[in-house]
Design a protein around this motif. Sequence first.
Motif, PDB file in Angstrom:
ATOM      1  N   PRO A  53      10.552  -9.756 -16.500  1.00 38.54           N
ATOM      2  CA  PRO A  53      10.984  -8.410 -16.138  1.00 38.54           C
ATOM      3  C   PRO A  53      10.060  -7.807 -15.083  1.00 38.54           C
ATOM      4  O   PRO A  53       8.920  -8.257 -14.913  1.00 38.54           O
ATOM      5  N   LEU A  54      10.561  -6.794 -14.378  1.00 40.55           N
ATOM      6  CA  LEU A  54       9.774  -6.159 -13.316  1.00 40.55           C
ATOM      7  C   LEU A  54       9.765  -4.644 -13.503  1.00 40.55           C
ATOM      8  O   LEU A  54      10.813  -4.020 -13.673  1.00 40.55           O
ATOM      9  N   VAL A  55       8.574  -4.074 -13.444  1.00 39.77           N
ATOM     10  CA  VAL A  55       8.397  -2.617 -13.471  1.00 39.77           C
ATOM     11  C   VAL A  55       7.945  -2.182 -12.083  1.00 39.77           C
ATOM     12  O   VAL A  55       7.005  -2.764 -11.519  1.00 39.77           O
ATOM     13  N   VAL A  56       8.630  -1.187 -11.511  1.00 40.34           N
ATOM     14  CA  VAL A  56       8.289  -0.711 -10.174  1.00 40.34           C
ATOM     15  C   VAL A  56       7.541   0.614 -10.275  1.00 40.34           C
ATOM     16  O   VAL A  56       8.000   1.550 -10.922  1.00 40.34           O
ATOM     17  N   VAL A  57       6.383   0.674  -9.638  1.00 41.49           N
ATOM     18  CA  VAL A  57       5.550   1.877  -9.629  1.00 41.49           C
ATOM     19  C   VAL A  57       5.531   2.456  -8.218  1.00 41.49           C
ATOM     20  O   VAL A  57       5.151   1.773  -7.268  1.00 41.49           O
ATOM     21  N   ASP A  58       5.963   3.699  -8.073  1.00 41.90           N
ATOM     22  CA  ASP A  58       5.947   4.371  -6.771  1.00 41.90           C
ATOM     23  C   ASP A  58       4.655   5.175  -6.655  1.00 41.90           C
ATOM     24  O   ASP A  58       4.449   6.149  -7.369  1.00 41.90           O
ATOM     25  N   PHE A  59       3.780   4.743  -5.751  1.00 42.43           N
ATOM     26  CA  PHE A  59       2.525   5.497  -5.536  1.00 42.43           C
ATOM     27  C   PHE A  59       2.387   5.886  -4.065  1.00 42.43           C
ATOM     28  O   PHE A  59       1.289   5.949  -3.507  1.00 42.43           O
ATOM     29  N   SER A  60       3.531   6.213  -3.455  1.00 42.43           N
ATOM     30  CA  SER A  60       3.603   6.452  -2.010  1.00 42.43           C
ATOM     31  C   SER A  60       2.602   7.496  -1.522  1.00 42.43           C
ATOM     32  O   SER A  60       1.871   7.254  -0.551  1.00 42.43           O
ATOM     33  N   ASN A  61       2.577   8.654  -2.144  1.00 43.70           N
ATOM     34  CA  ASN A  61       1.728   9.734  -1.636  1.00 43.70           C
ATOM     35  C   ASN A  61       0.244   9.420  -1.782  1.00 43.70           C
ATOM     36  O   ASN A  61      -0.537   9.637  -0.838  1.00 43.70           O
ATOM     37  N   GLU A  62      -0.157   8.892  -2.935  1.00 41.75           N
ATOM     38  CA  GLU A  62      -1.565   8.550  -3.132  1.00 41.75           C
ATOM     39  C   GLU A  62      -1.973   7.414  -2.195  1.00 41.75           C
ATOM     40  O   GLU A  62      -3.077   7.414  -1.638  1.00 41.75           O
ATOM     41  N   HIS A  63      -1.071   6.473  -2.003  1.00 35.98           N
ATOM     42  CA  HIS A  63      -1.362   5.346  -1.121  1.00 35.98           C
ATOM     43  C   HIS A  63      -1.533   5.814   0.323  1.00 35.98           C
ATOM     44  O   HIS A  63      -2.441   5.369   1.037  1.00 35.98           O
ATOM     45  N   LEU A  64      -0.674   6.724   0.772  1.00 34.26           N
ATOM     46  CA  LEU A  64      -0.787   7.251   2.129  1.00 34.26           C
ATOM     47  C   LEU A  64      -2.121   7.960   2.325  1.00 34.26           C
ATOM     48  O   LEU A  64      -2.781   7.788   3.366  1.00 34.26           O
ATOM     49  N   ASP A  65      -2.533   8.743   1.343  1.00 34.80           N
ATOM     50  CA  ASP A  65      -3.831   9.419   1.438  1.00 34.80           C
ATOM     51  C   ASP A  65      -4.958   8.412   1.595  1.00 34.80           C
ATOM     52  O   ASP A  65      -5.906   8.632   2.370  1.00 34.80           O
ATOM     53  N   MET A  66      -4.875   7.306   0.877  1.00 40.25           N
ATOM     54  CA  MET A  66      -5.905   6.282   0.983  1.00 40.25           C
ATOM     55  C   MET A  66      -5.866   5.591   2.342  1.00 40.25           C
ATOM     56  O   MET A  66      -6.908   5.305   2.944  1.00 40.25           O
ATOM     57  N   VAL A  67      -4.666   5.319   2.860  1.00 44.01           N
ATOM     58  CA  VAL A  67      -4.514   4.660   4.163  1.00 44.01           C
ATOM     59  C   VAL A  67      -5.170   5.487   5.265  1.00 44.01           C
ATOM     60  O   VAL A  67      -5.747   4.942   6.205  1.00 44.01           O
ATOM     61  N   LYS A  68      -5.106   6.799   5.140  1.00 42.28           N
ATOM     62  CA  LYS A  68      -5.697   7.668   6.157  1.00 42.28           C
ATOM     63  C   LYS A  68      -7.208   7.506   6.230  1.00 42.28           C
ATOM     64  O   LYS A  68      -7.808   7.622   7.301  1.00 42.28           O
ATOM     65  N   ASN A  69      -7.849   7.267   5.089  1.00 39.95           N
ATOM     66  CA  ASN A  69      -9.312   7.204   5.067  1.00 39.95           C
ATOM     67  C   ASN A  69      -9.801   6.219   4.011  1.00 39.95           C
ATOM     68  O   ASN A  69     -10.355   6.608   2.978  1.00 39.95           O
ATOM     69  N   PRO A  70      -9.613   4.925   4.242  1.00 34.43           N
ATOM     70  CA  PRO A  70     -10.009   3.926   3.236  1.00 34.43           C
ATOM     71  C   PRO A  70     -11.524   3.786   3.118  1.00 34.43           C
ATOM     72  O   PRO A  70     -12.229   3.709   4.127  1.00 34.43           O
ATOM     73  N   LYS A  71     -11.997   3.750   1.916  1.00 36.10           N
ATOM     74  CA  LYS A  71     -13.434   3.661   1.640  1.00 36.10           C
ATOM     75  C   LYS A  71     -14.046   2.392   2.220  1.00 36.10           C
ATOM     76  O   LYS A  71     -15.159   2.407   2.740  1.00 36.10           O
ATOM     77  N   HIS A  72     -13.290   1.284   2.120  1.00 36.33           N
ATOM     78  CA  HIS A  72     -13.841  -0.011   2.532  1.00 36.33           C
ATOM     79  C   HIS A  72     -13.272  -0.511   3.860  1.00 36.33           C
ATOM     80  O   HIS A  72     -13.355  -1.705   4.167  1.00 36.33           O
ATOM     81  N   GLY A  73     -12.709   0.398   4.641  1.00 34.05           N
ATOM     82  CA  GLY A  73     -12.247   0.029   5.973  1.00 34.05           C
ATOM     83  C   GLY A  73     -10.925  -0.714   5.971  1.00 34.05           C
ATOM     84  O   GLY A  73     -10.262  -0.860   4.953  1.00 34.05           O
ATOM     85  N   ARG A  74     -10.564  -1.201   7.150  1.00 35.11           N
ATOM     86  CA  ARG A  74      -9.281  -1.850   7.347  1.00 35.11           C
ATOM     87  C   ARG A  74      -9.459  -3.279   7.850  1.00 35.11           C
ATOM     88  O   ARG A  74     -10.528  -3.674   8.303  1.00 35.11           O
ATOM     89  N   GLY A  75      -8.345  -4.011   7.791  1.00 38.46           N
ATOM     90  CA  GLY A  75      -8.314  -5.354   8.349  1.00 38.46           C
ATOM     91  C   GLY A  75      -8.082  -5.301   9.843  1.00 38.46           C
ATOM     92  O   GLY A  75      -8.468  -4.346  10.520  1.00 38.46           O
ATOM     93  N   LYS A  76      -7.390  -6.268  10.359  1.00 40.29           N
ATOM     94  CA  LYS A  76      -7.174  -6.365  11.808  1.00 40.29           C
ATOM     95  C   LYS A  76      -6.338  -5.208  12.326  1.00 40.29           C
ATOM     96  O   LYS A  76      -6.502  -4.766  13.464  1.00 40.29           O
ATOM     97  N   ASN A  77      -5.423  -4.709  11.528  1.00 35.55           N
ATOM     98  CA  ASN A  77      -4.539  -3.631  11.964  1.00 35.55           C
ATOM     99  C   ASN A  77      -4.843  -2.348  11.176  1.00 35.55           C
ATOM    100  O   ASN A  77      -5.947  -1.862  11.209  1.00 35.55           O
ATOM    101  N   MET A  78      -3.865  -1.811  10.438  1.00 32.58           N
ATOM    102  CA  MET A  78      -4.108  -0.591   9.660  1.00 32.58           C
ATOM    103  C   MET A  78      -4.110  -0.889   8.167  1.00 32.58           C
ATOM    104  O   MET A  78      -3.916   0.004   7.352  1.00 32.58           O
ATOM    105  N   ASN A  79      -4.327  -2.126   7.797  1.00 29.30           N
ATOM    106  CA  ASN A  79      -4.220  -2.547   6.404  1.00 29.30           C
ATOM    107  C   ASN A  79      -5.563  -2.436   5.662  1.00 29.30           C
ATOM    108  O   ASN A  79      -6.469  -3.222   5.904  1.00 29.30           O
TER     109      ASN A  79
END
Length: 329
Positions: A53-79
């Motif tokens: 079975p699969l449970v889907v968790v929507d964490f869009s808003n919290e994830h976007l906030d983290m993408v804006k200012n990630p504690k441990h930086g990003r990879g080659k692009n914005m990841n």
Amino acid sequence: MTKALAMVSGGLDSILAAKLIKEQGIEVIGICFRSYFFSEESAKKMTKQIDIPLVVVDFSNEHLDMVKNPKHGRGKNMNPCIDCHAMMMNYAGKLLEEYNADFIITGEVLNQRPMSQNRQALNIVKKESGFANKILRPLCAKNLDPTEMELNGLVDREKLLDISGRSRKAQMELAEKWGITEYPSPAGGCRLTEPNYALRLKDLLDYKDEVEEDELSLLRYGRHFRTKDNNKIIVARTKDEGDMIKNHIDGSYYSFHTSDFSGALVLLESEGTEEDRKLAARISGRYSKGKDEKIVKVKFGKYGNKFSSEIEVEPISDDELQEYIVSVK
């Protein structure tokens, strides 16, 4: 009965990790995350192939906030992979009690990704998750210290694997053995890893503190230009793409179209300045059948309303256009 929550990205590794634990007679529930940058569609297909079975968790808003200012930086692009994985594991850890589960499974493989899956990165993810003693990485477990689950006998360590490095041979052999025939490429799934999308996202976040879901969706379509007054111009490349763009805009946009020639959908994000409107008109001329004319007439107005104004401009040259384009050169 022992129960595990498997973090399922929709890729091959995570589903193999889940299957490996299921083969030990452990009940497995898939946990997938939905954000503005990835969806659960691939995970749905993958979990069906191993019947969990699969449970889907929507964490869009919290994830976007983290993408804006990630504690441990990003990879080659914005990841921001390290912060993203830790956030997912934290969510999964909080679900352990709700589903009466004993531990969390991930599909991470030691040294498969040099930045986010080296030993140090894996340890940071465990620590940052808040559930370090509940995380098991079945595909590379024998390359890591034994976990609580292995030491207390919930999981048979001898039946776990020691995959390491970037080769996909071992995973593909396992997939064939278990009849897993449909799976995406390792690079697929997250838009933050796509160079063009990432560059457009960076551009958007540079100019706006708060962004809407439609703005993030628009980054997927057309050609994007940034005016000198920091306004956005979007040009559809095809009719189908134009139809998709129209699903994400409202009356705040201004539409431009050459009066005497057919052409592409050209949108200015707002009324903008006189220079913004002139540039949008010139771009409209460039993406029309009149692109080789010295002067073209361009009508414009609020999107969805009748065109209220007209301007005569010289279609912009390809060289000048490069000064404004938001794209990987």
